[in-house]
Design a protein around this motif. Structure first.
Motif, PDB file in Angstrom:
ATOM      1  N   UNK A  48      -8.624 -17.096 -14.600  1.00 58.70           N
ATOM      2  CA  UNK A  48      -9.136 -17.070 -13.232  1.00 58.70           C
ATOM      3  C   UNK A  48      -8.064 -16.517 -12.293  1.00 58.70           C
ATOM      4  N   UNK A  49      -8.493 -16.049 -11.120  1.00 57.78           N
ATOM      5  CA  UNK A  49      -7.522 -15.376 -10.251  1.00 57.78           C
ATOM      6  C   UNK A  49      -7.760 -15.635  -8.774  1.00 57.78           C
ATOM      7  N   UNK A  50      -6.652 -15.832  -8.064  1.00 56.54           N
ATOM      8  CA  UNK A  50      -6.625 -15.696  -6.612  1.00 56.54           C
ATOM      9  C   UNK A  50      -6.007 -14.328  -6.324  1.00 56.54           C
ATOM     10  N   UNK A  51      -6.775 -13.466  -5.709  1.00 55.86           N
ATOM     11  CA  UNK A  51      -6.299 -12.116  -5.420  1.00 55.86           C
ATOM     12  C   UNK A  51      -6.151 -11.962  -3.913  1.00 55.86           C
ATOM     13  N   UNK A  52      -4.910 -11.681  -3.502  1.00 54.99           N
ATOM     14  CA  UNK A  52      -4.616 -11.539  -2.086  1.00 54.99           C
ATOM     15  C   UNK A  52      -4.732 -10.083  -1.665  1.00 54.99           C
ATOM     16  N   UNK A  53      -5.496  -9.853  -0.612  1.00 58.97           N
ATOM     17  CA  UNK A  53      -5.585  -8.528  -0.009  1.00 58.97           C
ATOM     18  C   UNK A  53      -4.454  -8.386   0.999  1.00 58.97           C
ATOM     19  N   UNK A  54      -3.564  -7.442   0.750  1.00 57.16           N
ATOM     20  CA  UNK A  54      -2.462  -7.207   1.668  1.00 57.16           C
ATOM     21  C   UNK A  54      -2.971  -6.442   2.888  1.00 57.16           C
ATOM     22  N   UNK A  55      -2.405  -6.754   4.038  1.00 54.70           N
ATOM     23  CA  UNK A  55      -2.744  -5.996   5.221  1.00 54.70           C
ATOM     24  C   UNK A  55      -2.217  -4.573   5.102  1.00 54.70           C
TER      25      UNK A  55
END
Length: 247
Positions: free
Chosen positions: A106-113
């Motif tokens: 499973x993953x938490x994927x962070x969208x960078x600004x």
């Protein structure tokens, strides 16, 4: 609800952060969640890297949104860490999706600004490419999409309103309007900074029925305290050392 230990950028105490060996260390340690970051190049390819600039974790320089794909592809993302990882590459979004599918992680994927003159255009492209890549993700894999940027979350939510969204807050950003930000982002999950986080603040967030995952906690006693206070998950650079907290 099952508590979570998120391997922050993989396990960076065992391999260079946000590389395939760092992610593979998650699998070999029997963990089920990773946290990682998406950024986009000038010519619109999506890579796994945390910093805006290539300088800290590769042998290349410059902001990723100002360089072409070939610069990122040739970057050595391992030699800064140790000789064992010389020649390690910056992973692509497609590599990440394949890794998650193959290993049922499973993953938490962070969208960078995204910053710069073409920020809005590249932000749209990043979300669009991410959305299309998710068509190939095993539907049994749990996914959280997070960002410090409400704009990035809003863009992604328009494409995939059915997904789980989380707002990242630095400790000084949790002001009187924090819940308005959560609502504006259609987020059901909050990711607060561990700094100055108290049992009272956690209770305040829980009052609104938000899931709470705290970053970045590398002290095991502190992690245990937070879990005892009712947080749902911990982001840590030492996931291999924290996994027994789930027992």
């Amino acid at each position: 609800m099952t508590k979570k230990i998120f391997a922050h950028r993989g396990i960076p105490t065992l391999a260079p952060e946000n590389t395939m060996p760092a992610f593979e260390a998650v699998v070999s340690n029997g963990l089920k969640w990773i946290e990682t970051d998406l950024s986009i190049t000038k010519d619109e390819d999506v890579f796994i890297i945390h910093d805006d600039k290539l300088d800290r974790t590769t042998d290349q320089t410059g902001s990723i949104e100002t360089v072409d794909t070939e610069v990122v592809e040739k970057a050595d993302a391992g030699s800064w860490y140790s000789d064992k990882f010389v020649g390690e590459k910056v992973p692509t979004l497609d590599q990440l999706i394949k890794f998650l599918n193959d290993n049922k992680i499973n993953a938490n994927i962070e969208l960078k600004g995204v910053v710069g003159d073409d920020a809005n255009y590249l932000a749209d492209k990043l979300c669009l490419k991410f959305s299309k890549a998710l068509d190939n993700l095993d539907p049994d894999i749990d996914l959280i999409i997070s960002s410090f940027s409400p704009i990035m979350l809003e863009k992604m939510n328009k494409l995939n309103p059915e997904l789980k969204y989380a707002v990242l807050f630095e400790h000084q950003a949790i002001q009187d309007d924090w819940n308005l930000v959560m609502q504006a982002c259609n987020a059901k999950i909050i990711h607060p900074d561990d700094t100055d986080l108290t049992q009272q603040k956690i209770a305040m967030m829980k009052k609104y029925h938000y899931q709470i995952n705290v970053w970045t906690v590398d002290d095991k006693e502190r992690a245990k305290q937070l879990l005892d206070w009712g947080v749902d998950g911990i982001f840590t650079n030492k996931a291999d050392q924290m996994k027994d907290l789930l027992d």
